[in-house]
Design a protein around this motif. Structure first.
Motif, PDB file in Angstrom:
ATOM      1  N   LEU A 205       0.825  -1.206   0.000  1.00  0.00           N
ATOM      2  CA  LEU A 205       0.000   0.000   0.000  1.00  0.00           C
ATOM      3  C   LEU A 205       0.863   1.261   0.000  1.00  0.00           C
ATOM      4  N   ALA A 206       1.935   1.257   0.759  1.00  0.00           N
ATOM      5  CA  ALA A 206       2.831   2.418   0.786  1.00  0.00           C
ATOM      6  C   ALA A 206       3.450   2.637  -0.600  1.00  0.00           C
ATOM      7  N   GLY A 207       3.852   1.555  -1.251  1.00  0.00           N
ATOM      8  CA  GLY A 207       4.411   1.682  -2.602  1.00  0.00           C
ATOM      9  C   GLY A 207       3.391   2.215  -3.586  1.00  0.00           C
ATOM     10  N   ARG A 208       2.160   1.740  -3.486  1.00  0.00           N
ATOM     11  CA  ARG A 208       1.099   2.214  -4.382  1.00  0.00           C
ATOM     12  C   ARG A 208       0.791   3.686  -4.128  1.00  0.00           C
ATOM     13  N   ASN A 209       0.778   4.097  -2.872  1.00  0.00           N
ATOM     14  CA  ASN A 209       0.535   5.506  -2.563  1.00  0.00           C
ATOM     15  C   ASN A 209       1.632   6.385  -3.148  1.00  0.00           C
ATOM     16  N   GLU A 210       2.875   5.903  -3.099  1.00  0.00           N
ATOM     17  CA  GLU A 210       3.983   6.648  -3.675  1.00  0.00           C
ATOM     18  C   GLU A 210       3.828   6.753  -5.198  1.00  0.00           C
ATOM     19  N   GLU A 211       3.453   5.647  -5.839  1.00  0.00           N
ATOM     20  CA  GLU A 211       3.224   5.675  -7.286  1.00  0.00           C
ATOM     21  C   GLU A 211       2.113   6.657  -7.645  1.00  0.00           C
ATOM     22  N   TYR A 212       1.067   6.692  -6.834  1.00  0.00           N
ATOM     23  CA  TYR A 212      -0.057   7.580  -7.109  1.00  0.00           C
ATOM     24  C   TYR A 212       0.364   9.042  -6.958  1.00  0.00           C
ATOM     25  N   LYS A 213       1.188   9.343  -5.948  1.00  0.00           N
ATOM     26  CA  LYS A 213       1.678  10.711  -5.789  1.00  0.00           C
ATOM     27  C   LYS A 213       2.499  11.132  -7.004  1.00  0.00           C
ATOM     28  N   GLU A 214       3.359  10.213  -7.485  1.00  0.00           N
ATOM     29  CA  GLU A 214       4.149  10.512  -8.678  1.00  0.00           C
ATOM     30  C   GLU A 214       3.251  10.726  -9.891  1.00  0.00           C
ATOM     31  N   TYR A 215       2.188   9.944  -9.993  1.00  0.00           N
ATOM     32  CA  TYR A 215       1.224  10.083 -11.087  1.00  0.00           C
ATOM     33  C   TYR A 215       0.580  11.467 -11.048  1.00  0.00           C
ATOM     34  N   LEU A 216       0.157  11.892  -9.859  1.00  0.00           N
ATOM     35  CA  LEU A 216      -0.460  13.218  -9.747  1.00  0.00           C
ATOM     36  C   LEU A 216       0.533  14.318 -10.100  1.00  0.00           C
ATOM     37  N   GLU A 217       1.802  14.149  -9.705  1.00  0.00           N
ATOM     38  CA  GLU A 217       2.820  15.129 -10.056  1.00  0.00           C
ATOM     39  C   GLU A 217       3.033  15.169 -11.568  1.00  0.00           C
ATOM     40  N   ASP A 218       3.016  14.005 -12.214  1.00  0.00           N
ATOM     41  CA  ASP A 218       3.180  13.957 -13.669  1.00  0.00           C
ATOM     42  C   ASP A 218       2.023  14.668 -14.369  1.00  0.00           C
ATOM     43  N   ILE A 219       0.816  14.493 -13.846  1.00  0.00           N
ATOM     44  CA  ILE A 219      -0.343  15.169 -14.441  1.00  0.00           C
ATOM     45  C   ILE A 219      -0.222  16.677 -14.279  1.00  0.00           C
ATOM     46  N   GLU A 220       0.175  17.118 -13.071  1.00  0.00           N
ATOM     47  CA  GLU A 220       0.333  18.558 -12.851  1.00  0.00           C
ATOM     48  C   GLU A 220       1.419  19.123 -13.763  1.00  0.00           C
ATOM     49  N   SER A 221       2.497  18.372 -13.931  1.00  0.00           N
ATOM     50  CA  SER A 221       3.574  18.819 -14.804  1.00  0.00           C
ATOM     51  C   SER A 221       3.090  18.915 -16.259  1.00  0.00           C
ATOM     52  N   ALA A 222       2.333  17.928 -16.689  1.00  0.00           N
ATOM     53  CA  ALA A 222       1.815  17.933 -18.059  1.00  0.00           C
ATOM     54  C   ALA A 222       0.860  19.103 -18.271  1.00  0.00           C
ATOM     55  N   LYS A 223       0.039  19.390 -17.244  1.00  0.00           N
ATOM     56  CA  LYS A 223      -0.891  20.520 -17.368  1.00  0.00           C
ATOM     57  C   LYS A 223      -0.129  21.831 -17.470  1.00  0.00           C
ATOM     58  N   CYS A 224       0.974  21.953 -16.702  1.00  0.00           N
ATOM     59  CA  CYS A 224       1.761  23.190 -16.730  1.00  0.00           C
ATOM     60  C   CYS A 224       2.342  23.453 -18.112  1.00  0.00           C
ATOM     61  N   TRP A 225       2.735  22.375 -18.786  1.00  0.00           N
ATOM     62  CA  TRP A 225       3.341  22.517 -20.103  1.00  0.00           C
ATOM     63  C   TRP A 225       2.308  22.463 -21.221  1.00  0.00           C
ATOM     64  N   GLY A 226       1.040  22.340 -20.886  1.00  0.00           N
ATOM     65  CA  GLY A 226      -0.012  22.345 -21.891  1.00  0.00           C
ATOM     66  C   GLY A 226      -0.093  21.054 -22.682  1.00  0.00           C
TER      67      GLY A 226
END
Length: 75
Positions: free
Chosen positions: A38-59
């Motif tokens: 579960l801890a590993g999955r939560n970490e993966e999910y946080k990275e996923y959300l960061e990737d989405i935010e990064s993608a949104k920033c760059w359009g």
């Protein structure tokens, strides 16, 4: 006429002292393993959300950001 018959059984475990200690140890080990996954999955999910935010920033198209894999085939 098709009739589905459902039947259930109940069992009661009455372990002796050594068996009870072993069952508690196994439950503790299973809980530890689950928490590690579960801890590993939560970490993966946080990275996923960061990737989405990064993608949104760059359009960029956020649908191209790979989604986290499911824990098991039932997820």
């Amino acid at each position: 006429m098709n009739i589905n018959w459902k039947q259930a059984y109940k069992y009661r475990l009455r372990p002796n002292g050594a068996q009870q200690r072993r069952l508690l140890q196994l439950c503790g080990s299973a809980r530890y393993a689950w928490n590690q996954v579960l801890a590993g999955r939560n970490e993966e999910y946080k990275e996923y959300l960061e990737d989405i935010e990064s993608a949104k920033c760059w359009g960029e198209d956020v649908s191209l950001v790979p989604k986290p894999r499911p824990i098991n085939r039932f997820s």
